[in-house]
Write an enzyme that holds these catalytic residues in place. Sequence first.
Site, PDB file in Angstrom:
ATOM      1  N   ASP A 135       0.836  -1.210   0.000  1.00 32.90           N
ATOM      2  CA  ASP A 135       0.000   0.000   0.000  1.00 32.90           C
ATOM      3  C   ASP A 135       0.866   1.254   0.000  1.00 32.90           C
ATOM      4  O   ASP A 135       2.010   1.223   0.462  1.00 32.90           O
ATOM      5  CB  ASP A 135      -0.869   0.047   1.268  1.00 32.90           C
ATOM      6  CG  ASP A 135      -2.099  -0.852   1.173  1.00 32.90           C
ATOM      7  OD1 ASP A 135      -2.360  -1.419   0.104  1.00 32.90           O
ATOM      8  OD2 ASP A 135      -2.800  -0.971   2.198  1.00 32.90           O
ATOM      9  N   ARG A 185      -1.186  -0.787  -8.773  1.00 29.88           N
ATOM     10  CA  ARG A 185      -2.524  -0.303  -8.414  1.00 29.88           C
ATOM     11  C   ARG A 185      -2.525   1.223  -8.501  1.00 29.88           C
ATOM     12  O   ARG A 185      -1.674   1.883  -7.912  1.00 29.88           O
ATOM     13  CB  ARG A 185      -2.870  -0.717  -6.979  1.00 29.88           C
ATOM     14  CG  ARG A 185      -4.183  -0.115  -6.490  1.00 29.88           C
ATOM     15  CD  ARG A 185      -4.341  -0.225  -4.969  1.00 29.88           C
ATOM     16  NE  ARG A 185      -4.323  -1.592  -4.516  1.00 29.88           N
ATOM     17  CZ  ARG A 185      -4.062  -1.937  -3.245  1.00 29.88           C
ATOM     18  NH1 ARG A 185      -3.781  -1.014  -2.348  1.00 29.88           N
ATOM     19  NH2 ARG A 185      -4.063  -3.196  -2.878  1.00 29.88           N
TER      20      ARG A 185
HETATM   21  C1  LIG Z   1      -8.574  -1.327  -3.762  1.00 31.33           C
HETATM   22  C2  LIG Z   1      -8.191   0.018  -3.258  1.00 31.33           C
HETATM   23  C3  LIG Z   1      -6.969   0.190  -2.649  1.00 31.33           C
HETATM   24  C4  LIG Z   1      -6.578   1.443  -2.193  1.00 31.33           C
HETATM   25  N1  LIG Z   1      -5.319   1.621  -1.687  1.00 31.33           N
HETATM   26  C5  LIG Z   1      -4.909   2.859  -1.355  1.00 31.33           C
HETATM   27  C6  LIG Z   1      -3.577   3.111  -0.954  1.00 31.33           C
HETATM   28  O1  LIG Z   1      -2.728   2.205  -0.874  1.00 31.33           O
HETATM   29  N2  LIG Z   1      -3.232   4.378  -0.647  1.00 31.33           N
HETATM   30  C7  LIG Z   1      -4.127   5.425  -0.717  1.00 31.33           C
HETATM   31  O2  LIG Z   1      -3.758   6.574  -0.456  1.00 31.33           O
HETATM   32  N3  LIG Z   1      -5.405   5.207  -1.077  1.00 31.33           N
HETATM   33  C8  LIG Z   1      -5.813   3.959  -1.388  1.00 31.33           C
HETATM   34  N4  LIG Z   1      -7.110   3.766  -1.781  1.00 31.33           N
HETATM   35  C9  LIG Z   1      -8.124   4.827  -1.577  1.00 31.33           C
HETATM   36  C10 LIG Z   1      -8.199   5.776  -2.756  1.00 31.33           C
HETATM   37  O3  LIG Z   1      -7.015   6.531  -2.839  1.00 31.33           O
HETATM   38  C11 LIG Z   1      -9.396   6.733  -2.630  1.00 31.33           C
HETATM   39  O4  LIG Z   1      -9.263   7.471  -1.459  1.00 31.33           O
HETATM   40  C12 LIG Z   1     -10.740   6.057  -2.621  1.00 31.33           C
HETATM   41  O5  LIG Z   1     -10.756   4.930  -3.454  1.00 31.33           O
HETATM   42  C13 LIG Z   1     -11.846   7.018  -3.096  1.00 31.33           C
HETATM   43  O6  LIG Z   1     -11.568   7.466  -4.392  1.00 31.33           O
HETATM   44  P1  LIG Z   1     -12.385   7.032  -5.705  1.00 31.33           P
HETATM   45  O7  LIG Z   1     -11.396   6.732  -6.762  1.00 31.33           O
HETATM   46  O8  LIG Z   1     -13.334   5.970  -5.402  1.00 31.33           O
HETATM   47  O9  LIG Z   1     -13.083   8.364  -6.188  1.00 31.33           O
HETATM   48  P2  LIG Z   1     -14.045   9.418  -5.493  1.00 31.33           P
HETATM   49  O10 LIG Z   1     -14.134  10.536  -6.472  1.00 31.33           O
HETATM   50  O11 LIG Z   1     -13.590   9.717  -4.100  1.00 31.33           O
HETATM   51  O12 LIG Z   1     -15.414   8.654  -5.391  1.00 31.33           O
HETATM   52  C14 LIG Z   1     -16.161   8.256  -6.516  1.00 31.33           C
HETATM   53  C15 LIG Z   1     -17.477   7.645  -6.055  1.00 31.33           C
HETATM   54  O13 LIG Z   1     -17.213   6.452  -5.294  1.00 31.33           O
HETATM   55  C16 LIG Z   1     -18.086   6.325  -4.188  1.00 31.33           C
HETATM   56  N5  LIG Z   1     -17.301   6.426  -2.943  1.00 31.33           N
HETATM   57  C17 LIG Z   1     -16.001   6.782  -2.840  1.00 31.33           C
HETATM   58  N6  LIG Z   1     -15.579   6.724  -1.553  1.00 31.33           N
HETATM   59  C18 LIG Z   1     -16.650   6.330  -0.833  1.00 31.33           C
HETATM   60  C19 LIG Z   1     -16.844   6.081   0.559  1.00 31.33           C
HETATM   61  N7  LIG Z   1     -15.854   6.202   1.437  1.00 31.33           N
HETATM   62  N8  LIG Z   1     -18.074   5.673   0.972  1.00 31.33           N
HETATM   63  C20 LIG Z   1     -19.082   5.515   0.085  1.00 31.33           C
HETATM   64  N9  LIG Z   1     -18.955   5.744  -1.266  1.00 31.33           N
HETATM   65  C21 LIG Z   1     -17.751   6.134  -1.711  1.00 31.33           C
HETATM   66  C22 LIG Z   1     -19.061   7.462  -4.332  1.00 31.33           C
HETATM   67  O14 LIG Z   1     -20.145   7.005  -5.107  1.00 31.33           O
HETATM   68  C23 LIG Z   1     -18.266   8.503  -5.084  1.00 31.33           C
HETATM   69  O15 LIG Z   1     -19.068   9.418  -5.775  1.00 31.33           O
HETATM   70  C24 LIG Z   1      -7.486   2.529  -2.297  1.00 31.33           C
HETATM   71  C25 LIG Z   1      -8.720   2.373  -2.934  1.00 31.33           C
HETATM   72  C26 LIG Z   1      -9.075   1.140  -3.413  1.00 31.33           C
HETATM   73  C27 LIG Z   1     -10.373   1.003  -4.122  1.00 31.33           C
END
Ligand SMILES: Cc1cc2nc3c(=O)[nH]c(=O)nc-3n(C[C@H](O)[C@H](O)[C@H](O)COP(=O)(O)OP(=O)(O)OC[C@H]3O[C@@H](n4cnc5c(N)ncnc54)[C@H](O)[C@@H]3O)c2cc1C
Length: 309
Positions: A135, A185
């Site tokens: 991560d 990722r």
């Molecule tokens: C498999 C995976 C691994 C990850 N690993 C890391 C990592 O190692 N380091 C790191 O910094 N980040 C990590 N993240 C988190 C990532 O950086 C984002 O903070 C998170 O995925 C929200 O961004 P988004 O791309 O979904 O877009 P956004 O623009 O935030 O969200 C898009 C849509 O997704 C839905 N959504 C998003 N978040 C939520 C929530 N919390 N609750 C409910 N609905 C939601 C909503 O419908 C929203 O409109 C990871 C995410 C995933 C999916």
Amino acid sequence: MLRQPLLVLARSDRVKRLVTAMPVSSGIVSRYVPGESTHDAVTATGGLIEKGLHATLDFLGEDTLDREQADATVAAYLDVLSALSDNGLARNTEVSVKLSAVGQALPDNGEKVALENARTICHAARNAGTTVTVDMEDHTTTDSTLGILRELRKDFPETGAVLQAYLHRTESDCRDLAYEGSRVRLCKGAYNEPESVAFQDKHDVDKSYVRCLKVLMAGQGYPMVATHDPRMIDIAGALATRNGRAQGTYEYQMLFGIRPDEQSRLAEAGEKVRVYVPYGQEWYGYLMRRLAERPSNLTFFLHSLVSTT
Ligand SMILES: Cc1cc2nc3c(=O)[nH]c(=O)nc-3n(C[C@H](O)[C@H](O)[C@H](O)COP(=O)(O)OP(=O)(O)OC[C@H]3O[C@@H](n4cnc5c(N)ncnc54)[C@H](O)[C@@H]3O)c2cc1C
């Protein structure tokens, strides 16, 4: 926007005491974290695999300043890897490891300890027939984490990297890591980062995500598209087609409890979809990042807090 104030508030000890008094079974916690034990994690994983999904397990914990705690985290990973193998789930399940949970932040020889501990987990993962993804945490650790990843990949080239599109540097990091066999990722990024290193505007982060996706999809590596954003998911699909990538030469990843219908829809369409399953007692930091991403969860959260305190 509430995201940054919430992430700042999350650092308060008082808020932490109040929130961690809630049981893991309370609605808002269990929505994102299926439980605290290896058994809970394996049960949740079995359920996902039955639905045609893959999983990556994260034993929760971060910023460990105690060697014993780092060693306990390694032991927890070894335990879950052996349980996955015993239950025939290892083929479809990998593990995600935060280097700060296995010693990276220790004052004297943190990087060395984290590398040794990560090696031990990679070794166990390989024996179980699966892989590890490292991560990515806040920007002060990016160089150190990529350095440790480079070392790990000498012996375990299958180890996955994570890059965060909100950082200015990430398009260039994508170029460096888009080589054959390299699992990367791409996520948007979940920490509270300063303007000097990260895009602050959601629109700019999204544009960066697309630029990074273009690099990864055109490259020789294995892109892992970690987002719940419908636009990013569509764009990833279009870029995969444009680059002649067959399904299974890249994958989608989402977090446990977020857009489960979309996870199933993609899997039913033949895509490889992996769900990130966090478990363990140290769910506070993870939960606060999820709440900060989605301030509309706050009402539900405050309701849970009031009804359990
Ligand atoms: C498999 C995976 C691994 C990850 N690993 C890391 C990592 O190692 N380091 C790191 O910094 N980040 C990590 N993240 C988190 C990532 O950086 C984002 O903070 C998170 O995925 C929200 O961004 P988004 O791309 O979904 O877009 P956004 O623009 O935030 O969200 C898009 C849509 O997704 C839905 N959504 C998003 N978040 C939520 C929530 N919390 N609750 C409910 N609905 C939601 C909503 O419908 C929203 O409109 C990871 C995410 C995933 C999916």
